[in-house]
Design an enzyme around this catalytic site. Structure first.
Site, PDB file in Angstrom:
ATOM      1  N   LEU A  38       0.865  -1.179   0.000  1.00  0.00           N
ATOM      2  CA  LEU A  38       0.000   0.000   0.000  1.00  0.00           C
ATOM      3  C   LEU A  38       0.902   1.229   0.000  1.00  0.00           C
ATOM      4  CD1 LEU A  38      -2.925  -0.549   2.556  1.00  0.00           C
ATOM      5  CD2 LEU A  38      -3.143   0.049   0.152  1.00  0.00           C
ATOM      6  N   ASP A  39       0.557   2.236  -0.790  1.00  0.00           N
ATOM      7  CA  ASP A  39       1.340   3.469  -0.815  1.00  0.00           C
ATOM      8  C   ASP A  39       1.443   4.069   0.584  1.00  0.00           C
ATOM      9  OD1 ASP A  39       1.492   3.207  -3.556  1.00  0.00           O
ATOM     10  OD2 ASP A  39      -0.178   4.577  -3.953  1.00  0.00           O
ATOM     11  N   VAL A  40       2.516   4.802   0.818  1.00  0.00           N
ATOM     12  CA  VAL A  40       2.700   5.480   2.105  1.00  0.00           C
ATOM     13  C   VAL A  40       1.507   6.380   2.406  1.00  0.00           C
ATOM     14  CG1 VAL A  40       4.098   7.164   3.366  1.00  0.00           C
ATOM     15  CG2 VAL A  40       5.216   5.416   1.969  1.00  0.00           C
TER      16      VAL A  40
END
Length: 293
Positions: A38-40
């Protein structure tokens, strides 16, 4: 207890890798895998495979995923989300009616070009590292499937629309948001992104971590999900002592089951022993698990 699933909710502002390292530090010497980065800037469900469960991670990577995301119209960023720098602007903002109606155009199998700011590798280097260095990144288009897409809310004052998407593996929501905006003759980027489900793992049943300083091994193990949970809707056969021994030693093993099965699992004394396939009564093992009752 050393093999199970943890349905962890990743908060915004921390990388998936960092979250895994924190959990690993708490649990000690144990192998941990996850179902997809998951993206930051994103938040949501991040199922973690502990111990022998890591042998089943690919099933979650291949599983359907659901997201809720908000698109800001009128601008485009280099990363596709609010963390990037603005690279294009338009005065045209789509109408509420069109923002809702466009969804049907994207349902089904579509072609998508992954964003330059992604974890995909180009000649052994992560694409996002090349993009951050200002280097040109060329990624090949890929086919992905959107099973469902609908607009949940449209905010005319803030020029935003919130969408729900159910999609296949390999789908980049930032790219989907950009493509939605372009199809509406506008530009757009993601300002909020939340993954709500990965396979059987749902947001409402996830472990919320308010403070990483409060995590203990016991508190995590109390929230464990049995390793077989993701196999509940798949054919299972029970092995006797002789069959179990043959499977453990990689030998030919026959089952009294007339149908061919592409994917199934075998249980021994109530515990997952192996996953594999069955062809003409002969079982072919794909993964063998070292579990005890």
């Amino acid at each position: 207890m050393n093999s199970y699933w943890l349905n962890v909710y990743k908060p915004r502002g921390i990388s998936s890798a960092k979250l895994v390292s924190i959990i690993k530090k708490v649990l000690g010497k144990v192998k941990i895998g996850h179902s997809g980065t998951l993206d930051v800037e994103a938040e949501g469900v991040l199922p973690l495979a502990i111990g022998e469960a890591t042998k089943l991670v690919q099933m979650l990577i291949d599983a359907k995923k659901t997201y809720i995301f908000t698109v800001k119209f009128g601008k485009q960023t280099d990363s596709g989300d609010y963390a990037g720098k603005v690279i294009a602007i338009t005065d045209y903002i789509p109408s509420k009616e069109n923002a809702y109606a466009i969804c049907s155009k994207f349902i089904g199998t579509i072609t998508q070009i992954p964003p330059a700011f992604s974890a995909l590798k180009v000649n052994g280097v992560r694409a996002y590292k090349l993009a951050r260095d200002g280097k040109e990144v060329e990624l090949k288009p890929r086919n992905i499937t959107i099973y469902d897409l609908k607009c949940l809310n449209y905010d005319e004052q803030n020029a935003t629309a919130t969408y729900y998407a159910e999609c296949s593996k390999g789908t980049y929501i930032r790219t989907l948001a950009e493509d939605l905006a372009l199809s509406l003759q506008s530009l757009g980027f993601v300002i909020e992104l939340r993954r709500t489900q990965v396979g059987i793992f749902k947001e409402e049943n996830s472990i919320r971590i308010d403070s990483f300083n409060d995590i203990t091994k016991l508190s995590l193990e109390e929230k464990n999900i049995k390793i077989e949970a993701i196999l509940d809707d798949i054919l299972v056969l029970d092995a006797n002592d002789e069959q179990a021994q043959k499977i453990k030693y990689g030998q030919k093993c026959l089952f009294d089951y007339d149908k061919n099965v592409d994917f199934m699992w075998v249980r021994y004394k109530g515990v997952l022993l192996t996953i594999g396939s069955l062809n003409k009564n002969c079982f072919h093992s794909l993964r063998v698990f070292n579990l005890t009752q």
